[in-house]
Scaffold this motif. Structure first.
Motif, PDB file in Angstrom:
ATOM      1  N   MET A   1      48.941  67.042  13.370  1.00  0.00           N
ATOM      2  CA  MET A   1      49.179  66.400  14.644  1.00  0.00           C
ATOM      3  C   MET A   1      50.669  66.345  14.917  1.00  0.00           C
ATOM      4  O   MET A   1      51.466  66.033  14.062  1.00  0.00           O
ATOM      5  N   ALA A   2      51.056  66.651  16.128  1.00  0.00           N
ATOM      6  CA  ALA A   2      52.456  66.633  16.520  1.00  0.00           C
ATOM      7  C   ALA A   2      52.914  65.195  16.744  1.00  0.00           C
ATOM      8  O   ALA A   2      52.137  64.326  17.128  1.00  0.00           O
ATOM      9  N   ASP A   3      54.180  64.934  16.478  1.00  0.00           N
ATOM     10  CA  ASP A   3      54.749  63.616  16.723  1.00  0.00           C
ATOM     11  C   ASP A   3      55.054  63.455  18.202  1.00  0.00           C
ATOM     12  O   ASP A   3      55.381  64.421  18.895  1.00  0.00           O
ATOM     13  N   LEU A   4      54.982  62.239  18.672  1.00  0.00           N
ATOM     14  CA  LEU A   4      55.201  61.928  20.073  1.00  0.00           C
ATOM     15  C   LEU A   4      56.404  61.004  20.191  1.00  0.00           C
ATOM     16  O   LEU A   4      56.513  60.033  19.443  1.00  0.00           O
ATOM     17  N   ALA A   5      57.306  61.305  21.111  1.00  0.00           N
ATOM     18  CA  ALA A   5      58.456  60.441  21.353  1.00  0.00           C
ATOM     19  C   ALA A   5      58.681  60.330  22.852  1.00  0.00           C
ATOM     20  O   ALA A   5      58.699  61.337  23.557  1.00  0.00           O
ATOM     21  N   ARG A   6      58.839  59.099  23.308  1.00  0.00           N
ATOM     22  CA  ARG A   6      59.066  58.848  24.732  1.00  0.00           C
ATOM     23  C   ARG A   6      60.341  58.069  25.004  1.00  0.00           C
ATOM     24  O   ARG A   6      60.691  57.854  26.158  1.00  0.00           O
ATOM     25  N   THR A   7      61.011  57.626  23.968  1.00  0.00           N
ATOM     26  CA  THR A   7      62.246  56.857  24.142  1.00  0.00           C
ATOM     27  C   THR A   7      63.317  57.405  23.198  1.00  0.00           C
ATOM     28  O   THR A   7      62.992  58.069  22.201  1.00  0.00           O
ATOM     29  N   PRO A   8      64.582  57.116  23.481  1.00  0.00           N
ATOM     30  CA  PRO A   8      65.642  57.537  22.554  1.00  0.00           C
ATOM     31  C   PRO A   8      65.438  56.993  21.141  1.00  0.00           C
ATOM     32  O   PRO A   8      65.688  57.699  20.165  1.00  0.00           O
ATOM     33  N   LEU A  14      62.135  59.928  14.700  1.00  0.00           N
ATOM     34  CA  LEU A  14      61.542  61.207  14.285  1.00  0.00           C
ATOM     35  C   LEU A  14      62.574  62.106  13.626  1.00  0.00           C
ATOM     36  O   LEU A  14      62.289  62.774  12.618  1.00  0.00           O
ATOM     37  N   ILE A  15      63.774  62.133  14.179  1.00  0.00           N
ATOM     38  CA  ILE A  15      64.841  62.951  13.594  1.00  0.00           C
ATOM     39  C   ILE A  15      65.213  62.419  12.212  1.00  0.00           C
ATOM     40  O   ILE A  15      65.370  63.187  11.257  1.00  0.00           O
ATOM     41  N   LEU A  42      74.394  58.101  15.596  1.00  0.00           N
ATOM     42  CA  LEU A  42      74.127  57.600  16.953  1.00  0.00           C
ATOM     43  C   LEU A  42      72.764  58.079  17.459  1.00  0.00           C
ATOM     44  O   LEU A  42      72.019  57.314  18.069  1.00  0.00           O
ATOM     45  N   ILE A  43      72.444  59.325  17.201  1.00  0.00           N
ATOM     46  CA  ILE A  43      71.144  59.866  17.635  1.00  0.00           C
ATOM     47  C   ILE A  43      70.013  59.141  16.904  1.00  0.00           C
ATOM     48  O   ILE A  43      69.032  58.725  17.523  1.00  0.00           O
ATOM     49  N   GLY A  74      47.326  57.189  26.466  1.00  0.00           N
ATOM     50  CA  GLY A  74      47.136  56.090  25.527  1.00  0.00           C
ATOM     51  C   GLY A  74      47.850  54.831  25.981  1.00  0.00           C
ATOM     52  O   GLY A  74      48.808  54.874  26.752  1.00  0.00           O
ATOM     53  N   THR A  75      47.392  53.685  25.489  1.00  0.00           N
ATOM     54  CA  THR A  75      48.044  52.421  25.831  1.00  0.00           C
ATOM     55  C   THR A  75      49.362  52.304  25.078  1.00  0.00           C
ATOM     56  O   THR A  75      49.584  52.993  24.078  1.00  0.00           O
ATOM     57  N   ALA A  76      50.211  51.408  25.534  1.00  0.00           N
ATOM     58  CA  ALA A  76      51.501  51.202  24.877  1.00  0.00           C
ATOM     59  C   ALA A  76      51.303  50.790  23.421  1.00  0.00           C
ATOM     60  O   ALA A  76      52.015  51.252  22.534  1.00  0.00           O
ATOM     61  N   ALA A  77      50.324  49.941  23.135  1.00  0.00           N
ATOM     62  CA  ALA A  77      50.059  49.508  21.770  1.00  0.00           C
ATOM     63  C   ALA A  77      49.636  50.674  20.886  1.00  0.00           C
ATOM     64  O   ALA A  77      50.066  50.789  19.737  1.00  0.00           O
ATOM     65  N   GLU A  78      48.797  51.554  21.420  1.00  0.00           N
ATOM     66  CA  GLU A  78      48.361  52.714  20.649  1.00  0.00           C
ATOM     67  C   GLU A  78      49.539  53.629  20.348  1.00  0.00           C
ATOM     68  O   GLU A  78      49.646  54.180  19.242  1.00  0.00           O
ATOM     69  N   LEU A  79      50.412  53.819  21.311  1.00  0.00           N
ATOM     70  CA  LEU A  79      51.577  54.670  21.096  1.00  0.00           C
ATOM     71  C   LEU A  79      52.537  54.062  20.086  1.00  0.00           C
ATOM     72  O   LEU A  79      53.101  54.765  19.257  1.00  0.00           O
ATOM     73  N   GLU A  80      52.732  52.749  20.127  1.00  0.00           N
ATOM     74  CA  GLU A  80      53.618  52.101  19.178  1.00  0.00           C
ATOM     75  C   GLU A  80      53.080  52.213  17.758  1.00  0.00           C
ATOM     76  O   GLU A  80      53.833  52.240  16.792  1.00  0.00           O
ATOM     77  N   ASP A  81      51.755  52.271  17.587  1.00  0.00           N
ATOM     78  CA  ASP A  81      51.150  52.409  16.270  1.00  0.00           C
ATOM     79  C   ASP A  81      51.546  53.727  15.617  1.00  0.00           C
ATOM     80  O   ASP A  81      51.582  53.823  14.393  1.00  0.00           O
ATOM     81  N   ILE A  82      51.869  54.732  16.418  1.00  0.00           N
ATOM     82  CA  ILE A  82      52.292  56.026  15.880  1.00  0.00           C
ATOM     83  C   ILE A  82      53.594  55.889  15.125  1.00  0.00           C
ATOM     84  O   ILE A  82      53.831  56.541  14.125  1.00  0.00           O
ATOM     85  N   PHE A  83      54.463  54.995  15.596  1.00  0.00           N
ATOM     86  CA  PHE A  83      55.787  54.830  15.029  1.00  0.00           C
ATOM     87  C   PHE A  83      55.802  53.661  14.091  1.00  0.00           C
ATOM     88  O   PHE A  83      56.603  53.356  13.355  1.00  0.00           O
TER      89      PHE A  83
END
Length: 83
Positions: A1-8, A14-15, A42-43, A74-83
């Motif tokens: 499964m690929a990682d998902l990132a929506r914020t800096p 992930l980096i 910084l990144i 997905g909901t915000a909670a579901e997405l946060e669970d990824i991280f």
């Protein structure tokens, strides 16, 4: 499964995980990407001022790629669970 990132911050996390998985220090990754260690830091901490060109250089040094795909519903909670 690929990682998902929506914020800096998520991109930075992930980096950081990819760098550590490869056993690299921030300085070593900086050398591979042609950047200073401070820029890598910084990144990884989610600095929103990082240029796309700089992030792409880091991804290339980590042998990763950037993809654009339709946004999942997905909901915000579901997405946060990824991280």
């Amino acid at each position: 499964m690929a990682d998902l990132a929506r914020t800096p911050n998520q991109i930075g996390n992930l980096i950081r995980r990819a760098r550590k998985k490869r056993g690299l220090s921030q300085s070593q990754l900086g050398e591979l990407a042609g950047l200073r260690q401070e820029t890598i830091s910084l990144i990884e901490t989610g600095n929103p001022a990082a240029k796309l060109e700089t992030i792409l250089a880091v991804l290339t040094a980590l042998d990763l790629e950037f993809r654009i795909v339709p946004r999942s519903k997905g909901t915000a909670a579901e997405l946060e669970d990824i991280f």
